[in-house]
Design a protein around this motif. Structure first.
Motif, PDB file in Angstrom:
ATOM      1  N   ARG A  15       1.052  -1.439  -0.034  1.00 48.52           N
ATOM      2  CA  ARG A  15       0.096   0.021   0.176  1.00 48.52           C
ATOM      3  C   ARG A  15       1.021   1.340   0.212  1.00 48.52           C
ATOM      4  O   ARG A  15       0.514   2.526  -0.911  1.00 48.52           O
ATOM      5  CB  ARG A  15      -1.377  -0.027   1.144  1.00 48.52           C
ATOM      6  CG  ARG A  15      -1.932   0.737   1.024  1.00 48.52           C
ATOM      7  CD  ARG A  15      -1.560   2.499   1.741  1.00 48.52           C
ATOM      8  NE  ARG A  15      -2.670   2.996   1.310  1.00 48.52           N
ATOM      9  CZ  ARG A  15      -2.409   4.546   1.621  1.00 48.52           C
ATOM     10  NH1 ARG A  15      -1.563   4.770   2.835  1.00 48.52           N
ATOM     11  NH2 ARG A  15      -3.639   5.110   1.590  1.00 48.52           N
ATOM     12  N   LEU A  16       1.780   1.569   1.138  1.00 43.53           N
ATOM     13  CA  LEU A  16       2.578   2.733   0.873  1.00 43.53           C
ATOM     14  C   LEU A  16       3.304   2.594  -0.583  1.00 43.53           C
ATOM     15  O   LEU A  16       3.719   3.675  -1.561  1.00 43.53           O
ATOM     16  CB  LEU A  16       3.910   2.183   2.334  1.00 43.53           C
ATOM     17  CG  LEU A  16       3.363   2.430   3.443  1.00 43.53           C
ATOM     18  CD1 LEU A  16       4.575   1.922   4.478  1.00 43.53           C
ATOM     19  CD2 LEU A  16       2.450   3.562   3.440  1.00 43.53           C
ATOM     20  N   ASP A  17       3.844   1.612  -0.680  1.00 42.00           N
ATOM     21  CA  ASP A  17       4.725   1.446  -2.612  1.00 42.00           C
ATOM     22  C   ASP A  17       3.885   2.810  -3.186  1.00 42.00           C
ATOM     23  O   ASP A  17       4.029   2.996  -3.672  1.00 42.00           O
ATOM     24  CB  ASP A  17       5.285   0.113  -2.695  1.00 42.00           C
ATOM     25  CG  ASP A  17       6.150  -0.029  -2.288  1.00 42.00           C
ATOM     26  OD1 ASP A  17       7.024   0.494  -1.519  1.00 42.00           O
ATOM     27  OD2 ASP A  17       6.414  -1.269  -1.599  1.00 42.00           O
ATOM     28  N   ARG A  18       2.718   1.731  -2.820  1.00 45.66           N
ATOM     29  CA  ARG A  18       1.376   2.714  -4.755  1.00 45.66           C
ATOM     30  C   ARG A  18       1.535   4.009  -3.866  1.00 45.66           C
ATOM     31  O   ARG A  18       1.234   4.555  -5.374  1.00 45.66           O
ATOM     32  CB  ARG A  18      -0.034   1.699  -4.128  1.00 45.66           C
ATOM     33  CG  ARG A  18      -0.044   0.116  -4.574  1.00 45.66           C
ATOM     34  CD  ARG A  18      -1.340  -0.155  -5.119  1.00 45.66           C
ATOM     35  NE  ARG A  18      -2.070   0.087  -4.117  1.00 45.66           N
ATOM     36  CZ  ARG A  18      -2.385  -0.931  -3.083  1.00 45.66           C
ATOM     37  NH1 ARG A  18      -2.279  -1.694  -3.572  1.00 45.66           N
ATOM     38  NH2 ARG A  18      -2.948  -0.633  -2.112  1.00 45.66           N
ATOM     39  N   GLU A  25      12.179   9.150   5.027  1.00 50.67           N
ATOM     40  CA  GLU A  25      11.870   9.342   6.116  1.00 50.67           C
ATOM     41  C   GLU A  25      10.617   8.929   6.586  1.00 50.67           C
ATOM     42  O   GLU A  25       9.872   8.502   8.061  1.00 50.67           O
ATOM     43  CB  GLU A  25      12.244  10.972   6.996  1.00 50.67           C
ATOM     44  CG  GLU A  25      13.318  11.319   6.627  1.00 50.67           C
ATOM     45  CD  GLU A  25      14.524  11.114   5.832  1.00 50.67           C
ATOM     46  OE1 GLU A  25      15.363  11.907   5.308  1.00 50.67           O
ATOM     47  OE2 GLU A  25      13.162  10.964   4.204  1.00 50.67           O
ATOM     48  N   ILE A  26       9.163  10.029   5.937  1.00 52.59           N
ATOM     49  CA  ILE A  26       7.979   9.679   5.442  1.00 52.59           C
ATOM     50  C   ILE A  26       7.729   8.363   5.736  1.00 52.59           C
ATOM     51  O   ILE A  26       6.899   7.437   6.113  1.00 52.59           O
ATOM     52  CB  ILE A  26       7.211  10.151   4.666  1.00 52.59           C
ATOM     53  CG1 ILE A  26       8.090  11.558   5.041  1.00 52.59           C
ATOM     54  CG2 ILE A  26       6.069  10.307   4.962  1.00 52.59           C
ATOM     55  CD1 ILE A  26       6.894  12.589   4.394  1.00 52.59           C
ATOM     56  N   TYR A  27       8.286   7.165   4.948  1.00 49.58           N
ATOM     57  CA  TYR A  27       8.064   5.700   3.943  1.00 49.58           C
ATOM     58  C   TYR A  27       8.244   5.600   5.759  1.00 49.58           C
ATOM     59  O   TYR A  27       7.335   4.073   5.816  1.00 49.58           O
ATOM     60  CB  TYR A  27       8.629   5.736   3.265  1.00 49.58           C
ATOM     61  CG  TYR A  27       8.147   4.103   2.597  1.00 49.58           C
ATOM     62  CD1 TYR A  27       7.728   3.511   2.188  1.00 49.58           C
ATOM     63  CD2 TYR A  27       9.071   2.769   3.760  1.00 49.58           C
ATOM     64  CE1 TYR A  27       7.259   2.559   1.745  1.00 49.58           C
ATOM     65  CE2 TYR A  27       8.628   1.280   3.180  1.00 49.58           C
ATOM     66  CZ  TYR A  27       8.020   1.513   2.142  1.00 49.58           C
ATOM     67  OH  TYR A  27       7.607   0.118   1.727  1.00 49.58           O
ATOM     68  N   LEU A  30       5.992   6.292   8.488  1.00 49.43           N
ATOM     69  CA  LEU A  30       4.271   5.164   8.478  1.00 49.43           C
ATOM     70  C   LEU A  30       4.642   3.604   8.572  1.00 49.43           C
ATOM     71  O   LEU A  30       3.461   3.327   8.921  1.00 49.43           O
ATOM     72  CB  LEU A  30       3.890   5.759   6.523  1.00 49.43           C
ATOM     73  CG  LEU A  30       3.529   7.449   7.094  1.00 49.43           C
ATOM     74  CD1 LEU A  30       3.304   7.489   5.154  1.00 49.43           C
ATOM     75  CD2 LEU A  30       2.490   7.559   7.474  1.00 49.43           C
ATOM     76  N   LEU A  31       5.267   3.283   8.137  1.00 52.39           N
ATOM     77  CA  LEU A  31       5.311   1.944   7.702  1.00 52.39           C
ATOM     78  C   LEU A  31       5.805   1.337   9.211  1.00 52.39           C
ATOM     79  O   LEU A  31       4.856   0.377  10.252  1.00 52.39           O
ATOM     80  CB  LEU A  31       7.037   1.197   7.239  1.00 52.39           C
ATOM     81  CG  LEU A  31       6.911  -0.893   7.292  1.00 52.39           C
ATOM     82  CD1 LEU A  31       5.610  -1.076   7.227  1.00 52.39           C
ATOM     83  CD2 LEU A  31       8.526  -0.732   6.757  1.00 52.39           C
TER      84      LEU A  31
END
Length: 224
Positions: A15-18, A25-27, A30-31
């Protein structure tokens, strides 16, 4: 509290990749937030809770987070640049490096004059950019593709620093090329060598800022 399975973590990452998140840093944050929140709920509520998180961190919210992070990174870079002149705070090791660089540029100036010194300074800047790109290629994460499987987030500080390299050199080089022509055949033409020396020092000083800045810690600025 439970530990998420590999499949559940992969679902989050997909979902984050999409979302094509721009910055690592945000990735990462959020993960971590997804995993922490979903570990608090039982398996049967996993999908419902994940959907709630997806709605909370929608595309527009993530873009807002990216802009906030860029602003913070810009402030961090400007803070570093403003304090770069305080050579007395660098310590003996870095002061020794500066002294060696200064000594190396003395024969360059004597042999080539201000114009040659400026050219060498520009080459040093490009070398620093090249080394920065090579040794931090995973941080810069250059990619022209928007495909989720190819797109990789980059670190925001690396992005800011590379942009600043281009900006500082562009502005400095513009003045270095225009001023000699503007002063030619005027009573101020004798100032041309001094201006070129000034521009050389600007580029060399900025190289020092780069040298210190690429070693800054990764920013952790997103709050949710």
């Amino acid at each position: 509290m439970r530990t998420l399975s590999e499949t559940e973590i992969q679902t989050i990452q997909t979902r984050l990749d999409r979302c094509l998140i721009a910055y690592q840093e945000i990735y990462d944050e959020l993960l971590d937030h997804y995993i922490s929140a979903l570990e608090q709920v039982p398996v049967e509520v996993y999908l419902q809770k994940k959907e709630e998180l997806d709605n909370t961190f929608s595309w527009s919210v993530i873009r807002g987070m990216e802009k906030a992070l860029e602003k913070s990174a810009r402030k961090e870079f400007l803070r570093t640049a403003r304090s770069s002149y305080k050579i007395w705070t660098l310590g003996w090791k870095k002061l020794s490096i500066l002294l060696v660089v200064g000594l190396l540029f003395t024969p360059v100036f004597l042999l080539t004059g201000p114009e040659g010194t400026y050219i060498v300074s520009a080459l040093v800047l490009f070398s620093m950019v090249g080394f920065s790109l090579y040794f931090n290629k995973t941080k810069y994460g250059f990619s022209w593709s928007l495909a989720p499987g190819v797109h990789k987030p980059r670190y925001v500080l690396a992005h800011q620093f590379f942009g600043s390299h281009v900006f500082i050199f562009g502005i400095t080089n513009l003045f270095a090329q225009l001023l000699p022509k503007l002063l030619e055949n005027t009573s101020f033409a004798y100032l041309t060598p001094y201006f070129l020396l000034l521009f050389s020092m600007i580029l060399l000083t900025f190289c020092w800022v780069i040298f210190n800045a690429i070693n800054l810690k990764t920013l952790k600025l997103i709050k949710y």
